[in-house]
Design an enzyme around this catalytic site. Structure first.
Site, PDB file in Angstrom:
ATOM      1  N   ASP A   1      -2.524 -17.449   5.683  1.00  0.00           N
ATOM      2  CA  ASP A   1      -3.536 -18.317   5.059  1.00  0.00           C
ATOM      3  C   ASP A   1      -4.194 -19.201   6.115  1.00  0.00           C
ATOM      4  O   ASP A   1      -5.418 -19.367   6.132  1.00  0.00           O
ATOM      5  CB  ASP A   1      -2.957 -19.146   3.910  1.00  0.00           C
ATOM      6  CG  ASP A   1      -1.614 -19.758   4.228  1.00  0.00           C
ATOM      7  OD1 ASP A   1      -0.843 -19.127   4.980  1.00  0.00           O
ATOM      8  OD2 ASP A   1      -1.314 -20.860   3.745  1.00  0.00           O
TER       9      ASP A   1
ATOM     10  N   TYR B   1       0.811  -1.216   0.000  1.00  0.00           N
ATOM     11  CA  TYR B   1       0.000   0.000   0.000  1.00  0.00           C
ATOM     12  C   TYR B   1       0.848   1.272   0.000  1.00  0.00           C
ATOM     13  O   TYR B   1       0.309   2.370  -0.022  1.00  0.00           O
ATOM     14  CB  TYR B   1      -0.900   0.047   1.236  1.00  0.00           C
ATOM     15  CG  TYR B   1      -2.119  -0.811   1.112  1.00  0.00           C
ATOM     16  CD1 TYR B   1      -1.999  -2.191   1.088  1.00  0.00           C
ATOM     17  CD2 TYR B   1      -3.386  -0.258   1.022  1.00  0.00           C
ATOM     18  CE1 TYR B   1      -3.098  -2.996   0.975  1.00  0.00           C
ATOM     19  CE2 TYR B   1      -4.494  -1.058   0.913  1.00  0.00           C
ATOM     20  CZ  TYR B   1      -4.353  -2.418   0.883  1.00  0.00           C
ATOM     21  OH  TYR B   1      -5.443  -3.214   0.777  1.00  0.00           O
TER      22      TYR B   1
END
Ligand code: NAP
Length: 415
Positions: free
Chosen positions: A281, A160
């Site tokens: 994950d 970002y």
């Protein structure tokens, strides 16, 4: 006296001040407010009614928010000819606590995300998102009440940071040639390039905030959520620096998960919180299957973005999820969903995300009494099955309310 190009500061009210390491909150604080694009005006109108009523009911006129309208997005473009004018940064920096509705971000091209620019320019390094269940809200899982997490997502780094160049551009080709030649890599010529910086500074100040929050609010654990098995020197380092910070600054109040089993037979010593880590994950699975084992979560930017929406989905979706972007002092609270342009100006959508972001803001001011009134009344309104379209379509026998009617119902339920 601060001066602005096109804004007039309200004549009543006072500025919030920084005193030492604390904020000094006047009884009539001036709070800048950005209405937002798309559904922004609809939800802000309803939310301001709810916040003002709660403050009035809690403090009987002894405290009041003095709103100061400032501009970003479409409204700024109309007033200033630019989407994010200097006046807006200046107002938030000066008045310290502010709130905003959603802002449009063009996909692939156009200007950079206004939200990201605001967070980075004002150094609002922690995106804080509480995700908790309100009884009666339809949920896709069997036990939504098990979800009660506080997510601290790093806000200024990672992919970002906005350091990226398009495929075929001069700098991209130059970088590819340089890296391929110098480090014997094999990056395809037709690639775009992005850079993912994660620093000790960015990580430690975020993890510090998360641990402090956990200690001050009687939470049980802080989980460092990372993808360090693949991105070892960014995400893996985030995990290592997080543990390091806990040891350096909170060794008397924290215990790692490994120590818990090695030294304490799995029983947390009194007064300590557990610092643990999970790979991103597996975290998605864990938050679904072992929801109540997670409490405060500290995570780099991109993981945090995905994880907070996934958590919100378990308790009723983005329409219900609040958020705040918080630096050392400056805080900008905001609805976590976008501008939902297809519903703009229809008085239709759910204002709960923004209303609850305002509850976070009231708590940040230390006005918990007003915040609690809103939490209770919102819960009561949902239990009465008086809800906006998004919840109505998932509930049996519910009454469908407009945005404004939902706001009024909450105010009625404050008693
Ligand atoms: P979105 O605006 O969040 O809307 C996606 C869908 O979520 C809506 O169509 C609606 O679902 C549901 N939804 C969102 N807000 C709701 C509310 N208050 N009440 C009920 N349902 C709600 O996402 P998007 O369409 O991907 O993005 C639109 C624009 O917003 C983009 O420009 C994006 O960049 C921007 N954005 C801004 C922020 C921000 O300012 N913080 C955050 C995210 C996105 P249904 O259609 O199923 O009813």
């Amino acid at each position: 006296m601060i001066e602005f190009d096109k804004l007039t500061v309200p004549t009543e009210g006072e500025k919030i001040e920084i005193e030492g390491d604390k904020l000094k909150i006047p009884d009539f604080p001036i709070i800048p407010c950005i209405e937002g694009d798309g559904i922004g005006p609809d939800i802000m109108r309803a939310a301001r009614g709810v916040w003002d009523s709660a403050v009035e009911k809690a403090y009987k006129g002894k405290k009041k928010i003095v709103w100061f309208d400032i501009y970003a997005g479409d409204s700024a473009n109309a007033k200033y000819g630019e989407v994010l004018p200097q006046d807006t940064f200046k107002a938030i920096e000066h008045f310290i606590v502010a709130i905003k509705g959603p802002l449009t971000t063009p996909v692939a091209g156009g200007y950079r995300s206004l939200n990201v620019t605001l967070r980075q320019t004002l150094n609002l390094y922690a995106c804080v998102r509480p995700v908790k269940y309100f009884k009666g809200v339809p949920s896709p899982v069997k036990h939504p009440e098990k979800m009660d997490v506080m997510i601290f997502r790093e806000n200024t780094e990672d992919v970002y940071a906005g350091i990226e160049w398009p495929q075929g551009s001069e700098i991209t080709l130059e970088l590819i040639h340089y890296l391929n030649k110098k480090y014997n890599l094999n990056i395809r010529e037709d690639s775009g390039i992005g850079i993912k910086p994660i620093s000790i500074t960015g990580t430690k100040r975020l993890v510090r905030k998360a641990i402090k929050y956990a200690l001050e609010h009687g939470r049980k654990s802080v989980t460092l959520d990372h993808k360090g098995n693949i991105m070892k020197y960014t995400e893996g380092a985030f995990r290592d620096w997080g543990y390091e910070l806990a040891k350096e600054e909170f060794s008397d109040k924290t215990v790692t998960e490994a120590e818990l089993w090695d030294k304490y037979e799995g029983k947390v010593p009194d007064g300590k919180i557990v610092i643990k880590d999970r790979i991103a994950d597996s975290m998605f699975q864990q938050i679904l299957t072992r929801t109540d084992e997670y409490d405060v979560i500290a995570t780099p930017n991109l993981n945090g973005d995905y994880l907070s929406d996934a958590c919100a989905a378990q308790v009723g979706g983005l329409g219900m999820a609040p958020g705040g972007n918080i630096g050392d002092f400056i805080a900008l609270f905001e609805a976590t969903h976008g501008t939902a342009p297809k519903y703009a100006n229809q008085d239709k959508v759910n204002p709960s995300s923004l209303i609850l972001s305002g509850v976070m803001m009231l708590e940040y001011l230390g006005w918990d009494k007003a915040g609690n009134l809103i939490n209770d009344a919102l819960g009561k309104t949902i239990m009465q099955k008086r809800v906006t379209y998004d919840l109505h379509r998932l509930m049996e026998g519910a009454t469908k309310l407009k945005t404004s009617e939902f706001g009024t119902a909450i105010i009625e339920n404050m008693g």
